[in-house]
Scaffold this motif. Structure first.
Motif, PDB file in Angstrom:
ATOM      1  N   LEU A  68       0.832  -1.203   0.000  1.00  0.00           N
ATOM      2  CA  LEU A  68       0.000   0.000   0.000  1.00  0.00           C
ATOM      3  C   LEU A  68       0.868   1.255   0.000  1.00  0.00           C
ATOM      4  N   ALA A  69       1.921   1.254   0.821  1.00  0.00           N
ATOM      5  CA  ALA A  69       2.780   2.436   0.931  1.00  0.00           C
ATOM      6  C   ALA A  69       3.414   2.752  -0.420  1.00  0.00           C
ATOM      7  N   VAL A  70       3.951   1.728  -1.099  1.00  0.00           N
ATOM      8  CA  VAL A  70       4.587   1.961  -2.397  1.00  0.00           C
ATOM      9  C   VAL A  70       3.544   2.476  -3.394  1.00  0.00           C
ATOM     10  N   TYR A  71       2.331   1.926  -3.344  1.00  0.00           N
ATOM     11  CA  TYR A  71       1.290   2.390  -4.264  1.00  0.00           C
ATOM     12  C   TYR A  71       0.909   3.833  -4.014  1.00  0.00           C
ATOM     13  N   VAL A  72       0.820   4.211  -2.742  1.00  0.00           N
ATOM     14  CA  VAL A  72       0.446   5.598  -2.430  1.00  0.00           C
ATOM     15  C   VAL A  72       1.497   6.539  -3.004  1.00  0.00           C
ATOM     16  N   VAL A  73       2.783   6.211  -2.803  1.00  0.00           N
ATOM     17  CA  VAL A  73       3.859   7.054  -3.321  1.00  0.00           C
ATOM     18  C   VAL A  73       3.772   7.117  -4.846  1.00  0.00           C
ATOM     19  N   TYR A  74       3.603   5.954  -5.478  1.00  0.00           N
ATOM     20  CA  TYR A  74       3.532   5.908  -6.946  1.00  0.00           C
ATOM     21  C   TYR A  74       2.360   6.747  -7.454  1.00  0.00           C
ATOM     22  N   CYS A  75       1.206   6.596  -6.825  1.00  0.00           N
ATOM     23  CA  CYS A  75       0.035   7.322  -7.295  1.00  0.00           C
ATOM     24  C   CYS A  75       0.213   8.830  -7.132  1.00  0.00           C
ATOM     25  N   LEU A  76       0.889   9.232  -6.056  1.00  0.00           N
ATOM     26  CA  LEU A  76       1.108  10.665  -5.868  1.00  0.00           C
ATOM     27  C   LEU A  76       2.085  11.200  -6.910  1.00  0.00           C
TER      28      LEU A  76
END
Ligand code: HEM
Lengths: 236, 240
Positions: A68-76
């Motif tokens: 989830l953390a990596v996805y949040v960073v990627y999406c931002l």
């Protein structure tokens, strides 16, 4: 050769695939009640023996949080450049055409073209864009399923501290299983079509190099090549 | 392996509640939470005017709580005792709501299910369960029902046994009462919570659709090995 995937998208695909497969495997092992999960009691037993009960839960929650953390960073970071264009692409549906593609492709794979012609069925596939109808369907399931898994998963992970939230926790558990199940059912088909099906080699290689031969794209994704924001945009 | 059974002689109970406190102390329960109880029912035939009925988890033979637990954190041990593995428990509360005896609660701090396990930790040290030790009138008799020399086996052999169970779908309680006890009509069969019941349906659907998907793909893969579609008479893919 034309560019099909950016390095960041390639990284996210393989990171996501690894996390997804591990989370699916460990999640099905956590759900040890054979009446409430699809694979049977042997699977939880196998994992329990290897990791112990507490270790398995820790692994699942830690991995889910990292994913989830990596996805949040990627999406931002890549919202406008990659995330929104990807979502626009997978939701660009043409129901009649898409249905015809899925049905015919399914019959081509199982019956084969000669048999279809003998039965009087048309095996010609409607021309496809960047993603074909099957890929769009799987991608929508993967995105929607992952969103459901995130929401229910965060709730489950934090629920130990909640009081009088049993009903909420139970519904979260149900949503978690249902979302994982929808994607899991599609996964064998996705992996076969992407990695094992004859003729799909260039697409698989494109998930490493980012490039796909022009002739391959002309055959598989003709509509993509003629789009105003087609491969020209991706080539940059 | 021992088969642990508790037999309760309710005619000896004088409602001193030492068993409840002893259990709380031995197991370090939180203030206001109990693993056992004494039911009090008006009874004109009794000298005190009440019938007392001590109880706790009935360690059922077919425990609904085990069937309701999605992670099998709740399990029935080989010794007959139903226990909770706190590491596995995710605190969903399905076992709490499904128990016909209300013998479980969710620990508000740990967020996991808690219940009587016949004092498993101290039993491993050779002690009797706290409620048995504390009972001044020895109303609770505990031991290995399979050992003919055990007091509980001896008394079960000679006394009439009453089971307090729901009228339908009895989970077959193994904690029993000696002689008569009152009341016997209070346990209720409770349905599995709706989300958990629906998980059965989803699991079945995913099982069949997943098998279809997996074996379908394997079938197509094998078919391609034996009979490659590229070898068909007319194949537009060849030009690709
Ligand atoms: C290890 C197994 C996997 C392999 C070999 C694989 C391979 C591929 C390839 C080659 C593509 C690019 C297709 C193209 O460019 O047209 C792709 C796309 C994609 N993959 Fe995977 N993948 C795997 C696992 C997963 C998993 C576990 C997920 C998510 C749950 C996933 C989600 C996606 C999505 C959403 C796309 C884009 C849309 C689509 O092609 O359907 N993949 N995959």
């Amino acid at each position: 050769m034309i560019r099909r995937h950016t390095p960041s998208a390639i990284f996210m695909h393989w990171f996501n695939a690894l996390c997804w497969l591990l989370l699916l495997a460990s999640g099905l092992a956590l759900l040890a009640n054979p009446d409430m999960q699809p694979v049977g009691a042997w699977w939880p037993r196998l994992w329990n023996g290897a990791l112990g009960a507490g270790g398995l839960l820790d692994l699942h929650v830690t991995l889910g949080a990292a994913w989830l953390a990596v996805y949040v960073v990627y999406c931002l970071l890549y919202l406008r450049r990659e995330v929104l264009p990807f979502l626009r692409e997978i939701f660009r549906l043409t129901p009649g055409q898409d249905l015809a593609w899925c049905l015919r492709k399914g019959l081509v794979l199982t019956l084969g073209e000669p048999a279809m012609r003998r039965l009087g069925l048309n095996p010609e596939l409607p021309p496809q864009g960047f993603y074909n109808a099957g890929q769009k369907l799987f991608a929508i399931a993967a995105v929607a399923g992952s969103l459901g898994l995130v929401l229910s998963g965060v709730l489950l992970a934090l629920s130990r501290g909640l009081t009088d939230a049993e009903n909420l926790v139970q519904w979260a558990l149900f949503v978690h299983l249902a979302c994982a199940g929808i994607v899991a059912v599609g996964l064998p088909v996705h992996i076969y079509m992407a990695a094992l099906a004859p003729g799909e080699g260039p697409a698989l290689r494109s998930m490493f190099t980012g490039q796909v031969p022009e002739a391959f794209a002309r055959h598989h994704n003709p509509l993509w090549l003629t789009e105003p924001d087609g491969p020209g945009v991706m080539r940059k | 392996m021992a088969r642990y059974v508790m037999a309760v002689d309710t005619s000896r109970c004088m409602n001193c509640r030492a068993c409840i406190l002893a259990c709380q102390q031995r197991n370090g329960l939180r203030y206001g939470y109990y693993r056992n109880w004494v039911r009090r029912t008006p009874d004109a035939g009794s000298p005190s005017g009440f019938a007392f009925q001590p109880g706790s988890c009935m360690q059922c033979e077919n425990p609904p709580c085990v069937a309701a637990c999605p992670t099998l954190a709740t399990y029935k041990g080989k010794d007959g005792v139903v226990r909770v593995d706190k590491e596995r428990c995710i605190g969903c509360g399905s076992c709490v709501s499904v128990c016909p005896y209300g013998a479980r609660y969710r620990d508000p701090v740990l967020g996991v299910a808690d219940k009587c396990d016949y004092c498993a930790p101290s039993r491993a040290l050779g002690l009797e369960p706290a409620c048995v030790q504390a009972c001044a009138t020895r109303a609770r008799i505990f031991g290995d029902a399979d050992d003919p020399n055990d007091p509980v086996a001896k008394i079960l052999a000679v006394r009439k046994v009453t089971r307090v169970e729901p009228p339908e779908h009895s989970p077959k309680p193994t904690q029993v009462y000696l002689g008569e006890t009152k009341p016997t009509d209070w346990p209720r069969t409770t349905a599995l919570a709706a989300p958990l019941a629906m998980m059965h349906v989803v699991a079945g659907a995913v099982r069949w659709l997943g098998a279809l998907s997996l074996f379908g793909v394997v079938g197509v893969f094998l078919k391609e090995l034996v009979l490659p579609s590229g070898s068909g008479p007319r194949d537009p893919d060849k030009t690709a």
